[in-house]
Design a protein around this motif. Sequence first.
Motif, PDB file in Angstrom:
ATOM      1  N   UNK A 133       0.837  -1.207   0.000  1.00 46.32           N
ATOM      2  CA  UNK A 133       0.000   0.000   0.000  1.00 46.32           C
ATOM      3  C   UNK A 133       0.870   1.254   0.000  1.00 46.32           C
ATOM      4  N   UNK A 134       1.925   1.233   0.778  1.00 42.66           N
ATOM      5  CA  UNK A 134       2.788   2.422   0.887  1.00 42.66           C
ATOM      6  C   UNK A 134       3.426   2.794  -0.438  1.00 42.66           C
ATOM      7  N   UNK A 135       3.914   1.793  -1.184  1.00 42.30           N
ATOM      8  CA  UNK A 135       4.690   2.113  -2.384  1.00 42.30           C
ATOM      9  C   UNK A 135       3.825   2.283  -3.632  1.00 42.30           C
ATOM     10  N   UNK A 136       2.529   1.964  -3.561  1.00 44.53           N
ATOM     11  CA  UNK A 136       1.656   2.196  -4.714  1.00 44.53           C
ATOM     12  C   UNK A 136       1.015   3.573  -4.560  1.00 44.53           C
ATOM     13  N   UNK A 188      -6.622   1.338   4.319  1.00 46.32           N
ATOM     14  CA  UNK A 188      -6.770   2.377   3.306  1.00 46.32           C
ATOM     15  C   UNK A 188      -6.887   1.830   1.904  1.00 46.32           C
ATOM     16  N   UNK A 189      -7.558   0.671   1.781  1.00 44.89           N
ATOM     17  CA  UNK A 189      -7.755   0.059   0.471  1.00 44.89           C
ATOM     18  C   UNK A 189      -9.218  -0.350   0.318  1.00 44.89           C
ATOM     19  N   UNK A 212      -7.365   7.164  -1.918  1.00 45.60           N
ATOM     20  CA  UNK A 212      -6.731   8.455  -1.669  1.00 45.60           C
ATOM     21  C   UNK A 212      -7.560   9.182  -0.615  1.00 45.60           C
ATOM     22  N   UNK A 213      -7.171   9.034   0.639  1.00 44.88           N
ATOM     23  CA  UNK A 213      -7.922   9.641   1.739  1.00 44.88           C
ATOM     24  C   UNK A 213      -7.336  11.010   2.026  1.00 44.88           C
ATOM     25  N   UNK A 214      -8.125  12.085   1.868  1.00 45.97           N
ATOM     26  CA  UNK A 214      -7.595  13.417   2.133  1.00 45.97           C
ATOM     27  C   UNK A 214      -7.275  13.613   3.607  1.00 45.97           C
ATOM     28  N   UNK A 215      -6.227  14.369   3.867  1.00 43.21           N
ATOM     29  CA  UNK A 215      -5.840  14.671   5.238  1.00 43.21           C
ATOM     30  C   UNK A 215      -6.778  15.707   5.808  1.00 43.21           C
ATOM     31  N   UNK A 216      -7.308  15.439   6.985  1.00 44.41           N
ATOM     32  CA  UNK A 216      -8.249  16.386   7.610  1.00 44.41           C
ATOM     33  C   UNK A 216      -7.508  17.662   7.998  1.00 44.41           C
TER      34      UNK A 216
END
Length: 219
Positions: A133-136, A188-189, A212-216
């Motif tokens: 997940x981190x590298x994609x 997060x997938x 792609x979760x936006x940062x609050x």
Amino acid sequence: MDKALDKRVVTAAYDRWAPVYDMVFGPVFRRGRRAAIVAAEQVGGRILEVGVGTGISLPDYAASSTLFGVDISEEMLERARTRVAELGLANVEGIQVMDAEALDFPDAAFDVVVAQYVVTAVPNPERALDEFVRVVRPGGLIVIATRIGAEGGLRGGIEKALMPVTSRLGWRTEFAWERYARWAGNAGVELVERRPLPPLGHFALICFRRIDVPVAVAA
């Protein structure tokens, strides 16, 4: 930590498998490899294959895809490098020894991560999945061809009984779908696809998309 497998044991096992891997496992996993490649190329771009082994999959990717292969076994990778050179695979960016649980790449470095018959062969599967997940990149795809263990019953009992043997050979027999489901719930997938693969439907193609979760932002 899952102690069913030891990293040194796994590395030694696949070093031993290297001379005969293509002959023993090539035909068995051919359809699974093809299904994983087709899924990966729906996104295309820069593709990381974790557990690339002897590079048996590399010639089947489109020339338009840029490939990087990693594996924990140097003996396997020597054969992969030979294959790349002999076939003139100019789209292969690199072949490198690397631990699936600690990938030496920056965040969001790839469009797709492919892991064929790898997740059940690492000591800490969830740690490896987190690295995928981190590298994609956000919106990118994680394509997994894997053995799915039984939830219980006779087959489940047999798989548990075989674990002391198969762990020395370099993989688990016992790895139920529920383990993927628990991991995905906090990773997060989102699950894009899950379908059975031969032989005998004990394997599956599983595709996750990184969300792609936006940062609050604090008010």
